[in-house]
Design an enzyme around this catalytic site. Structure first.
Site, PDB file in Angstrom:
ATOM      1  N   ILE A  12       0.825  -1.224   0.000  1.00  0.00           N
ATOM      2  CA  ILE A  12       0.000   0.000   0.000  1.00  0.00           C
ATOM      3  C   ILE A  12       0.856   1.270   0.000  1.00  0.00           C
ATOM      4  CG2 ILE A  12      -2.128  -0.985   0.971  1.00  0.00           C
ATOM      5  CD1 ILE A  12      -1.189   0.256   3.706  1.00  0.00           C
ATOM      6  N   THR A  39      -8.338   0.807  15.715  1.00  0.00           N
ATOM      7  CA  THR A  39      -8.267   0.067  16.969  1.00  0.00           C
ATOM      8  C   THR A  39      -8.664   0.929  18.171  1.00  0.00           C
ATOM      9  OG1 THR A  39      -6.692  -0.980  18.475  1.00  0.00           O
ATOM     10  CG2 THR A  39      -5.808   0.694  17.034  1.00  0.00           C
ATOM     11  N   ASP A  40      -9.078   0.261  19.245  1.00  0.00           N
ATOM     12  CA  ASP A  40      -9.381   0.994  20.484  1.00  0.00           C
ATOM     13  C   ASP A  40      -8.115   1.508  21.161  1.00  0.00           C
ATOM     14  OD1 ASP A  40      -8.363  -1.427  21.370  1.00  0.00           O
ATOM     15  OD2 ASP A  40     -10.008  -1.886  22.746  1.00  0.00           O
ATOM     16  N   GLU A  41      -6.926   0.988  20.726  1.00  0.00           N
ATOM     17  CA  GLU A  41      -5.680   1.372  21.412  1.00  0.00           C
ATOM     18  C   GLU A  41      -5.343   2.851  21.218  1.00  0.00           C
ATOM     19  OE1 GLU A  41      -2.384  -1.251  21.227  1.00  0.00           O
ATOM     20  OE2 GLU A  41      -3.625  -3.037  21.303  1.00  0.00           O
ATOM     21  N   TYR A  72       2.800   1.255  17.854  1.00  0.00           N
ATOM     22  CA  TYR A  72       1.669   0.747  17.069  1.00  0.00           C
ATOM     23  C   TYR A  72       0.463   1.671  17.191  1.00  0.00           C
ATOM     24  CZ  TYR A  72      -2.635  -1.849  16.149  1.00  0.00           C
ATOM     25  OH  TYR A  72      -3.892  -2.208  15.712  1.00  0.00           O
ATOM     26  N   LYS A  75      -1.479   4.073  14.401  1.00  0.00           N
ATOM     27  CA  LYS A  75      -2.909   3.943  14.054  1.00  0.00           C
ATOM     28  C   LYS A  75      -3.625   5.270  14.337  1.00  0.00           C
ATOM     29  CE  LYS A  75      -4.929   0.768  12.786  1.00  0.00           C
ATOM     30  NZ  LYS A  75      -5.184   0.197  11.431  1.00  0.00           N
ATOM     31  N   ASN A  85      -5.838 -10.704  31.839  1.00  0.00           N
ATOM     32  CA  ASN A  85      -5.060 -11.698  31.083  1.00  0.00           C
ATOM     33  C   ASN A  85      -4.909 -13.021  31.829  1.00  0.00           C
ATOM     34  OD1 ASN A  85      -4.715  -9.903  28.984  1.00  0.00           O
ATOM     35  ND2 ASN A  85      -2.692  -9.213  29.652  1.00  0.00           N
TER      36      ASN A  85
END
Ligand code: NAD
Ligand code: DAU
Length: 356
Positions: A63, A137-139, A162, A166, A261
């Site tokens: 891309i 993303t929610d991040e 990351y 985003k 987790n």
């Protein structure tokens, strides 16, 4: 009437392959073009069941390659873009941030430029129904304390390379809407799980390790919380938003399904004991606490009430059921697992974990 021609980027990855499958099967009158670079995370075996369908075509490409993207847009005259291609693993972004800037930021802007150029006629006059759908993303919202959930209006506060990449791509998508009138929509989703998930991410990695009697690495004390959504529910949400979402809007997608987790891993160990016919508690002996992830976000939780109320989407699957289904898939697809864990996987894995 012209058929709907849609380019889906990153369609050979985990979520992308589920979105491609859904669109190819559900919309036989559409033409679905899957553009993917086939990085370590992309795998055409994820799409074996639909690869021969007449409304599907695969193109291998990057891309970030502006000339290639221009040529593809010229050739296919796309009505819509569903953009999922990305570097997606937080740990890899910590060891190599620049790859994330390239694909997630520059790649996204390269696609935006092509859409702006080729849809210019419809931008200048009455909208012709083009749509640039950016999957995020929610991040981007950062980390929550013990209470509260991310809403579409929550300020951006990314912490990892990351999530920063985003967040940056989200800003560019909105900027192209506000500045150039590009018809866009964005969704921000919580953690996905399900089939075809690359086994560097927590759930497939733990399944693979438990199966092979290897340590299951849990970062820090395992106290971090994620909101898990079955991947096919995410694909359904993308379908609904693509067709019914409001241009210029953002939609949060989440499972309303928060797990610490360590609790998730204990549940997974229980399921694995049952599925592998092991003694109760056998798999849990593999749990190994390792050095924490740098800048590790404590908690994510999504408020998806806007999507639920306005577009009538709901998660379909209870987590316990989805997790069992996922384990069954991995146990039945050993070849896939063997294939994706060959190559650079072991080298990456060996560098990753420091036992505390
Ligand atoms: P993935 O890593 O499994 O797949 C990414 C795909 O993009 C791969 O097929 C890869 O080959 C392709 N790709 C990477 N760089 C490319 C490039 N330069 N050009 C063309 N193709 C390229 O990722 P995923 O987990 O399926 O995530 C897909 C999207 O959804 C990403 O944008 C991610 O940020 C977002 N997302 C993921 C989750 C999750 O839980 N996995 C949650 C919310 C949002
Ligand atoms: O929230 C959405 C995001 O979810 C997506 O945008 C990302 O692309 C996706 O990778 C995922 O990010 P996470 O960092 O939350 O996922 P991961 O599976 O890497 O880790 C989940 C949690 O488990 C996190 O708190 C870190 C922890 N973890 C992870 C691994 C790989 C461990 O404890 N041990 C591990 O070995």
């Amino acid at each position: 009437m012209k058929l709907k021609t849609i380019i889906i980027t990153g369609g050979a990855g985990f979520i992308g392959s589920h979105v491609v499958r859904l669109f190819v099967n559900k919309y036989p009158d559409y033409k679905i073009v899957n553009l993917d670079k086939l990085t370590y995370a992309g795998n055409l075996a994820n799409l074996k069941d639909i690869e021969k369908k007449s409304n599907y075509e695969f193109l291998k490409g990057d891309i970030c390659d502006a000339e290639l993207i221009q040529n593809i847009f010229e050739k296919y005259n796309f009505d819509g873009v569903i953009h999922l291609a990305a570097e997606s693993h937080v740990d890899r972004s910590i060891s190599n941030p620049m790859e994330f800037v390239k694909t997630n930021v520059i790649g996204t802007v390269t696609l935006l430029n092509a859409a702006k150029h080729f849809w210019k006629a419809s931008l200048d006059s009455i909208p012709k129904g083009n749509l640039f759908y950016h999957v995020s993303t929610d991040e981007v919202y950062g980390s929550l304390g013990k209470k509260g959930k991310f809403k579409e209006t929550t300020s951006y506060d990314p912490h990892s390379p990351y999530s920063s990449s985003k967040a940056s791509s989200d800003h560019f998508v909105r900027a192209y809407h506000d500045t150039f009138g590009l018809p866009v929509v964005i969704s921000n989703c919580s953690n996905n799980y399900g089939s075809f998930h690359f086994p560097e991410k927590l759930i497939p990695l733990a399944i693979n390790n438990i199966k092979n009697n290897k340590p299951v690495p849990v970062y820090g004390k395992g106290a971090n919380v994620r909101d898990w959504l079955f991947v096919e529910d995410h694909a359904r949400a993308i379908d609904v938003i693509y067709h019914k979402g409001k241009v210029g809007d953002t939609y949060n997608i989440g499972g309303n399904n928060e797990w610490k987790n360590i609790d998730l891993i204990k549940l997974l160990c229980k399921v694995m004991d049952e599925k592998l016919g092991r003694k109760k508690g056998e798999s849990a002996k593999l749990i190994t606490f390792v050095k924490d992830r740098a800048g590790h976000d404590l908690r994510y939780a999504i408020d998806s009430s806007k999507l639920q109320k306005k577009l009538k989407w709901r998660p379909s699957l209870k987590f316990e059921k989805g997790l069992k289904k996922t384990v069954d898939w991995y146990l039945a697809n050993e070849e896939w697992l063997k294939d994706v864990t060959s190559g650079d996987y072991q080298k990456y894995y060996d560098q990753q974990y420091v036992i505390r």
